[in-house]
Write a protein that holds these residues in place. Structure first.
Motif, PDB file in Angstrom:
ATOM      1  N   PRO B  87       0.801  -1.311  -0.021  1.00 18.10           N
ATOM      2  CA  PRO B  87      -0.103   0.021   0.127  1.00 18.10           C
ATOM      3  C   PRO B  87       0.865   1.162   0.037  1.00 18.10           C
ATOM      4  CG  PRO B  87      -0.835  -1.576   1.688  1.00 18.10           C
ATOM      5  CD  PRO B  87       0.533  -2.042   1.102  1.00 18.10           C
ATOM      6  N   VAL B  88       0.371   2.283  -0.825  1.00 18.44           N
ATOM      7  CA  VAL B  88       1.196   3.438  -0.922  1.00 18.44           C
ATOM      8  C   VAL B  88       1.098   4.599  -0.033  1.00 18.44           C
ATOM      9  CG1 VAL B  88       1.675   5.156  -2.898  1.00 18.44           C
ATOM     10  CG2 VAL B  88       1.072   2.883  -3.341  1.00 18.44           C
ATOM     11  N   GLU B  89       2.245   5.261   0.434  1.00 19.45           N
ATOM     12  CA  GLU B  89       1.924   6.255   1.242  1.00 19.45           C
ATOM     13  C   GLU B  89       1.813   7.566   0.800  1.00 19.45           C
ATOM     14  OE1 GLU B  89       5.223   6.834   4.218  1.00 19.45           O
ATOM     15  OE2 GLU B  89       5.223   4.558   4.468  1.00 19.45           O
ATOM     16  N   LEU B  90       0.891   8.309   1.440  1.00 20.37           N
ATOM     17  CA  LEU B  90       0.275   9.645   0.846  1.00 20.37           C
ATOM     18  C   LEU B  90       0.389  10.569   2.000  1.00 20.37           C
ATOM     19  CD1 LEU B  90      -3.031   8.631  -1.035  1.00 20.37           C
ATOM     20  CD2 LEU B  90      -0.713   8.892  -1.982  1.00 20.37           C
ATOM     21  N   PRO B  91       1.581  11.106   2.047  1.00 14.79           N
ATOM     22  CA  PRO B  91       1.852  12.021   3.328  1.00 14.79           C
ATOM     23  C   PRO B  91       1.032  13.249   3.367  1.00 14.79           C
ATOM     24  CG  PRO B  91       3.931  11.313   2.121  1.00 14.79           C
ATOM     25  CD  PRO B  91       2.711  11.019   1.305  1.00 14.79           C
ATOM     26  N   LYS B 139      -7.389   9.189  11.851  1.00 18.75           N
ATOM     27  CA  LYS B 139      -6.853  10.559  11.882  1.00 18.75           C
ATOM     28  C   LYS B 139      -5.393  10.813  11.376  1.00 18.75           C
ATOM     29  CE  LYS B 139      -9.083  10.985  16.446  1.00 18.75           C
ATOM     30  NZ  LYS B 139      -9.274   9.826  16.972  1.00 18.75           N
ATOM     31  N   ARG B 140      -5.018   9.681  10.711  1.00 19.96           N
ATOM     32  CA  ARG B 140      -3.571   9.727  10.253  1.00 19.96           C
ATOM     33  C   ARG B 140      -3.795   9.747   8.753  1.00 19.96           C
ATOM     34  NH1 ARG B 140      -1.112   4.373  13.230  1.00 19.96           N
ATOM     35  NH2 ARG B 140       0.632   4.748  11.909  1.00 19.96           N
ATOM     36  N   ALA B 141      -2.283  10.061   8.400  1.00 27.41           N
ATOM     37  CA  ALA B 141      -2.318  10.393   6.897  1.00 27.41           C
ATOM     38  C   ALA B 141      -2.354   8.910   6.298  1.00 27.41           C
ATOM     39  CB  ALA B 141      -0.800  10.991   6.621  1.00 27.41           C
ATOM     40  N   VAL B 142      -2.823   8.962   5.025  1.00 28.73           N
ATOM     41  CA  VAL B 142      -2.885   7.583   4.399  1.00 28.73           C
ATOM     42  C   VAL B 142      -1.661   6.645   4.355  1.00 28.73           C
ATOM     43  CG1 VAL B 142      -3.694   6.363   2.252  1.00 28.73           C
ATOM     44  CG2 VAL B 142      -4.794   8.411   2.881  1.00 28.73           C
ATOM     45  N   ALA B 144       0.857   6.469   6.000  1.00 26.95           N
ATOM     46  CA  ALA B 144       2.114   7.367   6.167  1.00 26.95           C
ATOM     47  C   ALA B 144       2.562   6.804   7.645  1.00 26.95           C
ATOM     48  CB  ALA B 144       2.123   8.917   6.264  1.00 26.95           C
ATOM     49  N   GLY B 145       3.627   6.119   7.644  1.00 28.17           N
ATOM     50  CA  GLY B 145       4.388   5.587   8.813  1.00 28.17           C
ATOM     51  C   GLY B 145       3.510   4.568   9.473  1.00 28.17           C
ATOM     52  N   PHE B 146       2.631   4.014   8.861  1.00 23.33           N
ATOM     53  CA  PHE B 146       1.985   2.617   9.005  1.00 23.33           C
ATOM     54  C   PHE B 146       2.906   1.513   9.215  1.00 23.33           C
ATOM     55  CE2 PHE B 146      -2.683   3.320   8.150  1.00 23.33           C
ATOM     56  CZ  PHE B 146      -2.666   4.692   8.632  1.00 23.33           C
ATOM     57  N   SER B 147       2.738   0.667   9.979  1.00 24.29           N
ATOM     58  CA  SER B 147       3.369  -0.679   9.946  1.00 24.29           C
ATOM     59  C   SER B 147       2.928  -1.482   9.100  1.00 24.29           C
ATOM     60  CB  SER B 147       3.219  -1.566  11.582  1.00 24.29           C
ATOM     61  OG  SER B 147       2.145  -1.911  11.713  1.00 24.29           O
ATOM     62  N   GLY B 148       3.596  -2.700   8.646  1.00 26.32           N
ATOM     63  CA  GLY B 148       3.021  -3.470   7.576  1.00 26.32           C
ATOM     64  C   GLY B 148       1.720  -4.052   7.875  1.00 26.32           C
ATOM     65  N   GLY B 149       1.428  -4.317   9.012  1.00 22.99           N
ATOM     66  CA  GLY B 149       0.078  -4.883   9.512  1.00 22.99           C
ATOM     67  C   GLY B 149      -0.916  -3.882   9.315  1.00 22.99           C
ATOM     68  N   GLU B 150      -0.571  -2.625   9.863  1.00 24.57           N
ATOM     69  CA  GLU B 150      -1.508  -1.512   9.801  1.00 24.57           C
ATOM     70  C   GLU B 150      -1.949  -1.193   8.407  1.00 24.57           C
ATOM     71  OE1 GLU B 150      -0.608   1.332  13.780  1.00 24.57           O
ATOM     72  OE2 GLU B 150       0.622   1.262  12.000  1.00 24.57           O
ATOM     73  N   LYS B 151      -0.969  -1.111   7.482  1.00 25.62           N
ATOM     74  CA  LYS B 151      -1.222  -0.835   6.072  1.00 25.62           C
ATOM     75  C   LYS B 151      -2.254  -1.798   5.437  1.00 25.62           C
ATOM     76  CE  LYS B 151       3.118   1.348   4.728  1.00 25.62           C
ATOM     77  NZ  LYS B 151       4.184   1.359   4.013  1.00 25.62           N
ATOM     78  N   LYS B 152      -1.912  -3.105   5.806  1.00 21.05           N
ATOM     79  CA  LYS B 152      -3.023  -4.391   5.218  1.00 21.05           C
ATOM     80  C   LYS B 152      -4.292  -4.283   5.602  1.00 21.05           C
ATOM     81  CE  LYS B 152       0.321  -6.092   2.513  1.00 21.05           C
ATOM     82  NZ  LYS B 152       0.855  -7.174   2.428  1.00 21.05           N
ATOM     83  N   ARG B 153      -4.211  -3.800   7.188  1.00 22.04           N
ATOM     84  CA  ARG B 153      -5.571  -3.552   7.628  1.00 22.04           C
ATOM     85  C   ARG B 153      -6.542  -2.576   6.930  1.00 22.04           C
ATOM     86  NH1 ARG B 153      -4.520  -3.687  13.899  1.00 22.04           N
ATOM     87  NH2 ARG B 153      -2.519  -4.086  12.935  1.00 22.04           N
ATOM     88  N   ASN B 154      -5.706  -1.456   6.722  1.00 19.73           N
ATOM     89  CA  ASN B 154      -6.324  -0.218   6.144  1.00 19.73           C
ATOM     90  C   ASN B 154      -6.903  -0.591   4.818  1.00 19.73           C
ATOM     91  OD1 ASN B 154      -6.807   2.481   6.056  1.00 19.73           O
ATOM     92  ND2 ASN B 154      -5.115   3.066   5.163  1.00 19.73           N
ATOM     93  N   GLU B 155      -6.110  -1.420   4.171  1.00 22.24           N
ATOM     94  CA  GLU B 155      -6.515  -1.895   2.828  1.00 22.24           C
ATOM     95  C   GLU B 155      -7.905  -2.432   2.995  1.00 22.24           C
ATOM     96  OE1 GLU B 155      -4.353  -0.124   0.952  1.00 22.24           O
ATOM     97  OE2 GLU B 155      -4.808  -1.681  -0.578  1.00 22.24           O
TER      98      GLU B 155
END
Lengths: 481, 251
Positions: B87-91, B139-142, B144-155
């Motif tokens: 997943p791509v970061e959008l600061p 509340k966080r930026a898409v 950005a600074g997410f752990s691997g697990g957080e990114k996947k959960r966000n997906e």
């Protein structure tokens, strides 16, 4: 706000001060000499001290040479081909209706959601109807007067508050400072004067927008803002809507004076005509902005969103004299098409424990060229001074460029300096990610760019921030793909 | 729902997909398995419209519409969703703002009314509950600074919110520890419905312990060399990709 009322005002002021002038026409013939400087001063009915002040500047200007160090390129300006005084346009010269206005300009107004009546004013059309904002302005002036805040044109101030003008005008940016500031001192047309007395927190955000006669201040604008001990004022300059302007060269001077425990927050949104697709006809914006933190714990915060002008040459600066004085600079600058910008700030740390923060976000698209030029100087007595600088550039497309030129001079061993700089592109990955969520490419670009600028937008007053975001999206339409 | 027929695609001069055929009906979950370099991610990208791939032959139709001529956002608007492997970061872009813009863009394209802030917030709270996520990521930026697990959960959270008709999960299990894997799988299972189809692209059988597929396809060197039920995944796990390769070569 209407051209008629502005004309009325001029007529009235001539009558009040009872002077006559040999020059009959509204606009002086091109050229600059001592007589022109005298004529400007006479035309404005200025006291002798002001005329002398202008002449001194003019004589010094003759000894100066045009600076060429900035990373901008433009044909040499013929200063003798410029007219240095032009009364506000009479209504019969102005366009009669929106049909006569550049459709692209109108399209932008619509996208910004500007009401029709306001569009007319911005486009320079004579409007007969009295505006809401006129009465709003009157109300504002009343409550300002109750608080003891002076908010008027600099021409009025020269007459009504001549002691303050004598004491402070040119005390932050002396006429000897630089070529354009010197020219401005000689020929400045008008501008804004703000005085906030000791301990007063200005009851509202001040904006030239609310000053009836603020329009048509011409190409050499001069602003002076004074915050006495413990005072606070937030000042908004400019407008998100592109304004029609006949003058190509703009050389403004802004001076801020901040005493102990006082704060001035100065926000600018600049969206002047950038020129056509080839960059022809755009505004040259050569501005000198400087604030002087004279007292302890004095604070100046510059926030700017610069999207317009063909050429921008601008370095809002802070002199941090008082102990614990604070200087801040937050900037978003966009260059697209053939726009060029050389912009940044100067933080001069003189007092002990002075602090400064610089956050500069540069966005280049098309053939835009941009240079961040910033100076941080820690003086010999500036014990415990701190600076944090963050310079980020975002490139869109492969024909634009961005440079960062930081100057750092440290003369005290206890100084704490941080400098971060990044250059990035909007990546294909980011665009694809947004698009795969259903956003169009343009929405994606606008979202990514606004995200990039967030730290700066957070510093803008709320309504301004919303407008600035919209403005940025419109500025970058079609920048990708 | 999705019919892929004779699909061939190149990256530059190199042919990666060499004639794929498969059909996904409504409510089905298909797993696509295969070794590295077999073309799994390419398939996911070609279906979602990423640039950099040239389709040289074949078709992919989604509910009767030709997918391959559409822009990525048009595919998303039709109800296709890709959960990214990376997943791509959008600061600076707030997650809630991003999701609201995305959802409203999709709703708008379908002629539905855009959601206002209040109803959007209500919806988002509801989805968080289903997935047992806390609202800190809003509340966080898409990413950005997410752990691997957080990114996947966000997906998976985005998927829950956008309610796609067909979701493609591109190696959603990669880089996840077992706990994170379970959270993600639970989320996916909560979103299973008779209306929604999924294509689960994975290297390992592990994920399929948690997300039970209806069909498994094995991809090798750009071709589906074997299709079967979920037991195929277990067989593959036991014998390794070498077994298929050997069989493939023998065939």
């Amino acid at each position: 706000m209407t051209s008629t009322s502005a004309v009325d005002e001029i007529v009235k002021s001539e009558y009040e001060h009872g002077f006559t002038t040999e020059i009959v026409s509204d606009t002086f013939p091109p050229g600059l000499n001592e007589d022109v400087v005298r004529a400007i001063s006479a035309r404005k009915g200025e006291p002798t001290f002001m005329t002398e002040w202008r002449l001194k500047a003019y004589r010094h200007w003759l000894t100066m040479t045009e600076p060429e160090w900035a990373a901008v390129h433009y044909p040499k300006i013929d200063f003798q081909s410029i007219s240095y005084f032009s009364a506000p346009k009479r209504s019969e010269d102005a366009p009669k209706s929106l049909d006569e206005i550049d459709p692209i300009l109108l399209e932008t107004y619509q996208k910004l959601g500007i009401p029709l009546e306001e569009q007319k004013v911005l486009a320079g059309i004579a409007v007969d109807a009295v505006f809401d904002s006129v009465s709003v302005a009157t109300t504002f002036r009343k409550s300002l007067a109750e608080a003891g805040v002076i908010f008027c044109s600099i021409s009025e101030a020269v007459h009504d508050y001549s002691d303050l003008i004598k004491q402070h005008l040119g005390s932050v940016v002396p006429h000897t400072d630089n070529y354009y500031a010197c020219l401005n001192a000689a020929v400045f047309s008008d501008g804004t004067f703000v005085y906030v007395p000791k301990g007063v927190r200005c009851p509202m955000e001040l904006s030239t927008y609310f000053r009836i006669n603020a329009r048509n201040t011409g190409q050499f604008e001069r602003t002076l803002i004074i915050a006495e001990e413990g005072a606070y004022v937030s000042y908004l300059e400019g407008c998100t809507a592109p304004q029609r302007d006949e003058n190509q060269l703009h050389a403004a001077v802004v001076e801020l004076i901040v005493m102990a425990d006082a704060e001035i927050k100065y926000s600018t949104v600049q969206n002047w005509y950038p020129g056509d697709a080839q960059g022809k006809g755009g505004i040259y914006n050569f501005v000198t902005k400087r604030g002087d933190c004279r007292g302890d714990r004095a604070k100046i915060s510059w926030t700017q969103v610069e999207t317009g002008s063909a050429i921008t040459w601008k370095y809002p600066s802070c002199l941090l004299r008082g102990e614990g004085a604070i200087g801040e600079f937050y900037s978003v600058a966009v260059t697209k098409g053939c726009q060029q910008a050389d912009t940044g700030t100067k933080m001069i740390h003189i007092g002990k424990n002075t602090r400064s923060t610089i956050v500069s976000k540069g966005i280049s698209a098309g053939k835009g060229q941009q240079t961040y030029r910033g100076l941080v100087r820690i003086g010999q007595r500036a014990e415990g001074a701190r600076n944090h600088t963050q310079c980020d550039s975002l490139l869109i497309g492969d024909q634009c460029s961005a440079n960062t030129v930081p100057y750092i001079e440290v003369k005290h061993p206890s100084a704490n300096m941080e400098h971060e700089a990044t250059t990035s592109k909007i990546s294909d990955d980011q665009l694809f990610y947004c698009r795969s969520r259903g956003l169009t490419e343009e929405d994606a670009v606008s979202m990514i760019v606004n995200g990039f600028c967030k730290e700066v937008f957070n510093e803008l007053p709320m309504e301004f921030a919303v407008e600035a975001q919209k403005l940025l999206s419109i500025s970058l339409e079609g920048a990708v793909g | 729902m999705l019919v892929v027929n004779g699909l061939r695609a190149n990256v530059g001069e190199k042919e990666i997909l060499k004639g794929l055929n498969f059909t996904v009906a409504a409510g089905e979950i298909h797993a696509i398995m295969g070794p590295n370099g077999s073309g799994k991610s390419t398939l996911a990208h070609v279906l979602s419209g990423r640039e950099g791939y040239t389709v040289t032959a074949g078709t992919a139709t989604f509910n009767g519409q030709n997918l391959l001529t559409l822009e990525p956002e048009q595919r998303a608007q039709l109800g296709l969703f890709l959960a990214f492997q990376y997943p791509v970061e959008l600061p600076g872009v707030n997650n809630t703002y991003f999701l609201k813009a995305a959802l409203n863009s999709i709703r708008k394209s379908r002629g539905e009314a855009e959601l206002d802030a209040v109803s959007f917030l209500r919806l988002i709270k509801e989805k968080l509950k289903i997935l047992h996520l806390d609202d800190s990521l809003l509340k966080r930026a898409v990413n950005a600074g997410f752990s691997g697990g957080e990114k996947k959960r966000n997906e998976i959270f985005q998927m829950a919110l956008l309610e796609p008709k067909l979701a493609i999960l591109d190696e959603t299990d990669s880089g996840l520890d077992i706990d994170a894997l379970r959270v993600v799988a639970d989320g996916v299972n909560a979103l299973r419905s008779s209306e929604r189809s999924m294509i689960v692209v994975t290297h390992y059988q592990r994920l399929l312990d948690y997300i039970q597929p209806d069909y498994v396809h094995v991809l090798a060197k750009g071709q589906i060399i074997r299709s079967g039920g979920k037991e195929l995944a277990l067989e593959l796990e036991e014998k390794g990709y070498g077994w298929i390769d050997a069989e493939g070569q023998a065939a």
